[in-house]
Design an enzyme around this catalytic site. Structure first.
Site, PDB file in Angstrom:
ATOM      1  N   TYR A 281       3.118   2.710   7.859  1.00 49.21           N
ATOM      2  CA  TYR A 281       1.664   2.602   7.713  1.00 49.21           C
ATOM      3  C   TYR A 281       0.990   2.895   9.050  1.00 49.21           C
ATOM      4  O   TYR A 281       1.210   2.191  10.040  1.00 49.21           O
ATOM      5  CB  TYR A 281       1.253   1.216   7.219  1.00 49.21           C
ATOM      6  CG  TYR A 281       1.699   0.880   5.811  1.00 49.21           C
ATOM      7  CD1 TYR A 281       2.198   1.852   4.944  1.00 49.21           C
ATOM      8  CD2 TYR A 281       1.613  -0.421   5.330  1.00 49.21           C
ATOM      9  CE1 TYR A 281       2.597   1.537   3.656  1.00 49.21           C
ATOM     10  CE2 TYR A 281       2.000  -0.744   4.038  1.00 49.21           C
ATOM     11  CZ  TYR A 281       2.505   0.238   3.205  1.00 49.21           C
ATOM     12  OH  TYR A 281       2.899  -0.074   1.932  1.00 49.21           O
TER      13      TYR A 281
ATOM     14  N   THR B  89     -11.344  -3.307   2.422  1.00 53.71           N
ATOM     15  CA  THR B  89     -11.891  -3.020   3.758  1.00 53.71           C
ATOM     16  C   THR B  89     -13.070  -3.923   4.085  1.00 53.71           C
ATOM     17  O   THR B  89     -13.575  -3.889   5.197  1.00 53.71           O
ATOM     18  CB  THR B  89     -12.354  -1.559   3.845  1.00 53.71           C
ATOM     19  OG1 THR B  89     -13.323  -1.306   2.815  1.00 53.71           O
ATOM     20  CG2 THR B  89     -11.188  -0.603   3.693  1.00 53.71           C
TER      21      THR B  89
END
Length: 328
Positions: A54, A287
């Site tokens: 990631y 987010t």
């Protein structure tokens, strides 16, 4: 928040969890990550997922720094990470003993932790003997660098082969699998893995409950919000494959059911995943704190998933795998 055992193990994980894929390092840095992680902890989330690949390792660095600055007690957390893609060198990828041991050390350095709770083989590796992988994962557990090991996106056959090798070697097999699971992607969880739940006590930490955002209902043909993941360059191909007429029609039908229940479609979709008794935790992504709060309210939707509502959902998605034929 409810807590469930990770498969047949004694490890307790929150029914909903948070993953760093896409967000940490690509969209968020440490300051934003701290706010999101704190929001998760304030509402009982204890399981946080990551991977060496990631953001090329940056996601682990961000998570580790954020947790350190938040001052949390390590024993209160369940941290998982995944190994397979560690770099460009010939031995920086795959499931060889060399990469698994060196990759574990590298992940722990980035996370600034002495151990992870769960270490996953991110994909199967046909180039490495399964006995080598099983031995390496057991060595990592014996050294105290991880407590449990598992797999991600392996087939039932591959998981069975890993268990067979573990039993031959008198070692520990994988106790968890991490597959994609949502209303549009169901075959592995509801059909292929069925024999594994009772035979090996396999637990699931599923990902993409919203099908990369498709099941929020925010996308339509030609309409991709600028702050969404489908707007990222790396995900434009996924957007073109996902936003097709058949899928969008199903999303529209699901939205009508959610409206009848007076809940957001995203909560309905996450609750549906969490309602599967074989799913230990549903990994969510966000987010913004507002998104986390909305996702966590999916637990309140679980009692609304009556047999009648589930039947309506099936009539819309028509994605339930057919049961395997029995000739007895």
């Amino acid at each position: 928040m409810q807590y469930k055992n990770l498969g047949r193990s004694g490890l307790k994980v929150s029914q909903l969890s948070y993953g760093a894929w896409v967000t940490f390092g690509n969209q968020l840095d440490v300051k934003e990550a701290k706010a999101l992680l704190q929001c998760c902890r304030d509402h009982g989330v204890n399981f946080f997922d990551n991977a060496e690949v990631y953001a090329n390792g940056r996601a682990e660095e961000i998570m580790g720094q954020a947790i350190r600055e938040l001052g949390w007690r390590r024993s209160d957390l369940v941290i998982s990470t995944k190994l397979f893609w560690g770099g460009s060198g010939p031995n920086d990828k795959g499931l060889s003993s060399k990469h698994l041991v060196e990759g574990t050390h590298a992940s722990l350095r980035r996370l600034d932790m002495d151990y992870v709770d769960v270490l996953l083989c991110h994909r199967p590796d046909a180039a490495t003997p399964i006995e080598e992988t099983v031995r390496a994962m057991n060595r990592i557990i014996d050294k105290g660098w991880a407590f449990y090991w598992g797999t991600s996106e392996w087939t039932a056959q591959q998981i069975t082969e890993a268990w067979a090798a573990a039993q031959r070697l008198d070692l520990i097999g994988p106790i968890v699998e991490q597959p994609e699971y949502n209303l549009l992607t169901r075959h592995k969880v509801e059909s292929e893995y069925l024999p594994l739940y009772d035979t090996y006590g396999l637990g699931l930490t599923t990902w993409s409950p919203l099908a990369s955002g498709v099941l929020t209902g925010k996308y339509s043909k030609g309409n991709i919000p600028s702050d969404s993941r489908f707007a990222l360059d790396n995900y434009k191909n996924l957007a073109s494959r996902s936003l097709i007429d058949d899928v969008l029609a199903k999303v529209k039908g699901l939205k009508l059911i959610a409206d009848e229940l007076e809940v957001p479609l995203s909560q309905l979709a996450i609750a549906w995943c969490a309602s599967n008794p074989n799913v230990s935790t549903v990994i969510t992504g966000a987010t913004k704190e507002s998104q986390i709060l909305e996702n966590l309210k999916a637990l309140e939707v679980l009692p609304l998933l009556t047999p009648d509502v589930l039947e309506k959902i099936e009539a819309v998605v028509q994605s339930k795998p057919k049961r395997q034929e029995s000739y007895r």
